[in-house]
Design an enzyme around this catalytic site. Structure first.
Site, PDB file in Angstrom:
ATOM      1  N   GLU A 274       9.600 -21.187  23.406  1.00 21.74           N
ATOM      2  CA  GLU A 274       8.343 -21.531  22.264  1.00 21.74           C
ATOM      3  C   GLU A 274       8.420 -22.737  21.797  1.00 21.74           C
ATOM      4  O   GLU A 274       7.476 -23.327  21.408  1.00 21.74           O
ATOM      5  CB  GLU A 274       8.554 -20.385  21.185  1.00 21.74           C
ATOM      6  CG  GLU A 274       8.026 -18.975  21.585  1.00 21.74           C
ATOM      7  CD  GLU A 274       8.620 -17.743  20.654  1.00 21.74           C
ATOM      8  OE1 GLU A 274       9.414 -17.957  19.537  1.00 21.74           O
ATOM      9  OE2 GLU A 274       8.455 -16.708  21.214  1.00 21.74           O
TER      10      GLU A 274
ATOM     11  N   GLY B 163       8.374 -11.267  23.531  1.00 23.58           N
ATOM     12  CA  GLY B 163       7.577 -10.841  22.762  1.00 23.58           C
ATOM     13  C   GLY B 163       6.483  -9.849  23.277  1.00 23.58           C
ATOM     14  O   GLY B 163       5.337  -9.622  22.423  1.00 23.58           O
TER      15      GLY B 163
ATOM     16  N   ASN C  43      17.081 -13.639  16.623  1.00 22.83           N
ATOM     17  CA  ASN C  43      16.154 -14.869  16.182  1.00 22.83           C
ATOM     18  C   ASN C  43      15.003 -14.444  15.605  1.00 22.83           C
ATOM     19  O   ASN C  43      14.072 -13.714  16.199  1.00 22.83           O
ATOM     20  CB  ASN C  43      15.682 -15.462  17.853  1.00 22.83           C
ATOM     21  CG  ASN C  43      14.834 -16.718  17.511  1.00 22.83           C
ATOM     22  OD1 ASN C  43      14.596 -17.060  16.325  1.00 22.83           O
ATOM     23  ND2 ASN C  43      14.194 -16.994  18.800  1.00 22.83           N
ATOM     24  N   TRP C  44      15.156 -14.786  14.318  1.00 23.23           N
ATOM     25  CA  TRP C  44      13.842 -14.129  13.485  1.00 23.23           C
ATOM     26  C   TRP C  44      12.669 -15.131  13.539  1.00 23.23           C
ATOM     27  O   TRP C  44      11.796 -14.693  13.199  1.00 23.23           O
ATOM     28  CB  TRP C  44      14.510 -14.263  11.946  1.00 23.23           C
ATOM     29  CG  TRP C  44      15.418 -13.024  11.636  1.00 23.23           C
ATOM     30  CD1 TRP C  44      15.945 -12.301  12.393  1.00 23.23           C
ATOM     31  CD2 TRP C  44      15.765 -12.959  10.081  1.00 23.23           C
ATOM     32  NE1 TRP C  44      16.714 -11.252  11.659  1.00 23.23           N
ATOM     33  CE2 TRP C  44      16.758 -11.651  10.468  1.00 23.23           C
ATOM     34  CE3 TRP C  44      15.642 -13.302   9.094  1.00 23.23           C
ATOM     35  CZ2 TRP C  44      17.419 -11.089   9.256  1.00 23.23           C
ATOM     36  CZ3 TRP C  44      16.347 -12.873   7.930  1.00 23.23           C
ATOM     37  CH2 TRP C  44      16.795 -11.449   8.181  1.00 23.23           C
ATOM     38  N   LYS C  45      12.827 -16.154  14.358  1.00 27.38           N
ATOM     39  CA  LYS C  45      11.585 -17.008  14.502  1.00 27.38           C
ATOM     40  C   LYS C  45      10.896 -17.348  13.104  1.00 27.38           C
ATOM     41  O   LYS C  45      11.608 -17.451  12.235  1.00 27.38           O
ATOM     42  CB  LYS C  45      10.449 -16.305  15.420  1.00 27.38           C
ATOM     43  CG  LYS C  45      11.343 -15.788  16.780  1.00 27.38           C
ATOM     44  CD  LYS C  45      10.339 -15.558  17.807  1.00 27.38           C
ATOM     45  CE  LYS C  45      11.016 -14.776  18.784  1.00 27.38           C
ATOM     46  NZ  LYS C  45      10.031 -14.671  20.040  1.00 27.38           N
TER      47      LYS C  45
ATOM     48  N   GLU D  86      15.915 -16.099  29.299  1.00 27.71           N
ATOM     49  CA  GLU D  86      14.951 -15.518  28.785  1.00 27.71           C
ATOM     50  C   GLU D  86      13.377 -15.743  29.706  1.00 27.71           C
ATOM     51  O   GLU D  86      12.799 -16.755  29.515  1.00 27.71           O
ATOM     52  CB  GLU D  86      14.478 -16.191  27.403  1.00 27.71           C
ATOM     53  CG  GLU D  86      15.725 -15.827  26.410  1.00 27.71           C
ATOM     54  CD  GLU D  86      15.201 -15.880  25.028  1.00 27.71           C
ATOM     55  OE1 GLU D  86      15.497 -14.563  24.400  1.00 27.71           O
ATOM     56  OE2 GLU D  86      14.523 -16.767  24.584  1.00 27.71           O
TER      57      GLU D  86
ATOM     58  N   HIS E 192      14.640 -22.955  23.146  1.00 29.40           N
ATOM     59  CA  HIS E 192      13.964 -21.636  23.184  1.00 29.40           C
ATOM     60  C   HIS E 192      12.357 -21.877  23.825  1.00 29.40           C
ATOM     61  O   HIS E 192      11.852 -22.926  23.543  1.00 29.40           O
ATOM     62  CB  HIS E 192      13.587 -21.149  21.955  1.00 29.40           C
ATOM     63  CG  HIS E 192      12.946 -19.799  21.810  1.00 29.40           C
ATOM     64  ND1 HIS E 192      11.929 -19.566  22.102  1.00 29.40           N
ATOM     65  CD2 HIS E 192      13.797 -18.598  21.703  1.00 29.40           C
ATOM     66  CE1 HIS E 192      11.565 -18.005  22.212  1.00 29.40           C
ATOM     67  NE2 HIS E 192      12.920 -17.605  22.130  1.00 29.40           N
TER      68      HIS E 192
ATOM     69  N   GLY F 173      14.560 -11.037  19.917  1.00 31.22           N
ATOM     70  CA  GLY F 173      13.681 -11.670  18.702  1.00 31.22           C
ATOM     71  C   GLY F 173      13.098 -10.530  17.777  1.00 31.22           C
ATOM     72  O   GLY F 173      13.832  -9.957  16.998  1.00 31.22           O
ATOM     73  N   GLY F 174      11.930  -9.804  18.275  1.00 32.34           N
ATOM     74  CA  GLY F 174      11.436  -8.731  17.462  1.00 32.34           C
ATOM     75  C   GLY F 174      12.195  -7.646  16.866  1.00 32.34           C
ATOM     76  O   GLY F 174      12.155  -7.590  15.625  1.00 32.34           O
TER      77      GLY F 174
ATOM     78  N   SER G  62      12.265  -8.889  24.909  1.00 35.00           N
ATOM     79  CA  SER G  62      11.853  -7.473  24.534  1.00 35.00           C
ATOM     80  C   SER G  62      13.159  -6.554  24.784  1.00 35.00           C
ATOM     81  O   SER G  62      13.127  -5.277  25.224  1.00 35.00           O
ATOM     82  CB  SER G  62      10.607  -6.878  25.331  1.00 35.00           C
ATOM     83  OG  SER G  62       9.547  -7.929  25.078  1.00 35.00           O
TER      84      SER G  62
HETATM   85  C1  PEP Z   1      13.355 -14.468  21.999  1.00 33.32           C
HETATM   86  O1  PEP Z   1      12.589 -14.868  20.998  1.00 33.32           O
HETATM   87  O2  PEP Z   1      14.338 -15.047  22.009  1.00 33.32           O
HETATM   88  C2  PEP Z   1      13.291 -12.905  22.329  1.00 33.32           C
HETATM   89  C3  PEP Z   1      13.667 -12.630  23.176  1.00 33.32           C
HETATM   90  O3  PEP Z   1      12.215 -12.404  21.690  1.00 33.32           O
HETATM   91  P1  PEP Z   1      11.700 -10.744  21.769  1.00 33.32           P
HETATM   92  O4  PEP Z   1      13.032 -10.151  21.610  1.00 33.32           O
HETATM   93  O5  PEP Z   1      10.787 -10.481  20.624  1.00 33.32           O
HETATM   94  O6  PEP Z   1      11.075 -10.691  23.179  1.00 33.32           O
END
Ligand code: PEP
Length: 248
Positions: free
Chosen positions: A97, A171, A11-13, A165, A95, A231-232, A210
């Protein structure tokens, strides 16, 4: 217990411009022979270009959100049909966010999931507790409520993936402990089985929060962990490929 074929989804957000399409090229080459399904959800502006670049490979491209309706006066929103039209194969809904920043309740997430199905997309439906909820011992109750409220009737392994999640792990560099992940995934599996019977055994449950090359191996081998939402660490093909390599 035999493992389901895992899905590693990135997920590039709100990250990425045309220059980032080089990462898609690198992933396309890097996943040849991968034993897991692999997807990237770039920002909406890049879905069509990313899908065109990924064509001819197993790399799936998807959206990060969709509107429940197929079209209409909804400025700034994107329909699931538009994601499919751009070459997308999946869509993330619910999600944390979106749930937090846009105050998306379970009923809306449910309608978005149905929209994703309507457009023929695989729906990756996110649930997870906040830090305060975990500290108050409410994790299982929160997950149960989110599952009951946001997973529509008709969910199957073919149309839906659940992503667990924990909000406090997204993040932040913090990951849930292996025991906490296993317990949450077992709880989710049991709730799905209550509603969907035996079919629930084949519904993939991803962990997100993460995930990185250094912890992916141990997380992905836990019971009932059928992949990862990343994500990251999905922004750089080299990191993401290292996570894909840890999947089955
Ligand atoms: C996400 O946004 O779904 C996520 C898990 O982010 P990160 O891996 O950066 O924690």
């Amino acid at each position: 217990m035999a493992k389901l074929r895992q899905l590693v989804a990135g997920n590039w957000k709100m990250n990425g411009t045309a220059a980032s399409l080089a990462e898609i090229d690198a992933l396309k080459a890097g996943i040849a022979g991968a034993t897991a399904d692999v997807a990237i959800c770039p920002p909406a502006t890049l879905i069509a270009q990313a899908a065109a670049r990924a064509a001819g490979s197993a790399l799936m491209i998807g959206g990060q959100d969709c509107h429940p309706k197929a079209n209409g006066a909804h400025t700034g929103d994107i329909a699931a049909e538009m994601i499919a039209d751009a070459g997308g194969k999946l869509v993330i809904v619910g999600h944390s966010e979106r749930r937090a920043d846009h105050k998306e309740p379970n009923e809306l997430v449910r309608a978005k999931a149905e929209a994703g199905w309507r457009a023929g997309l695989l729906v990756v439906l996110c649930i997870g507790e906040t830090e305060a909820e975990r500290k108050a011992g409410e994790t299982n109750a929160v997950l149960s409520k989110q599952l009951a409220g946001s997973v529509p009737e008709g969910a199957t392994a073919a149309n839906t993936v659940i992503a667990y999640e924990p909000v406090w792990a997204i993040g932040t560099g913090l990951t849930a402990s292996n025991d906490d992940i296993a317990a949450a995934h077992a709880h989710i599996r049991a709730r799905l089985a209550e509603r969907f019977g035996d079919g629930a055994k084949a519904v993939r449950i991803l962990y997100g929060g993460s995930v990185k090359p250094s912890n992916a191996g141990e997380i992905l081998k836990l019971d009932d962990v059928d992949g990862a939402l990343v994500g990251g660490a999905s922004l750089k093909a080299a990191d993401f490929l290292a996570i894909v390599a840890a999947a089955k």
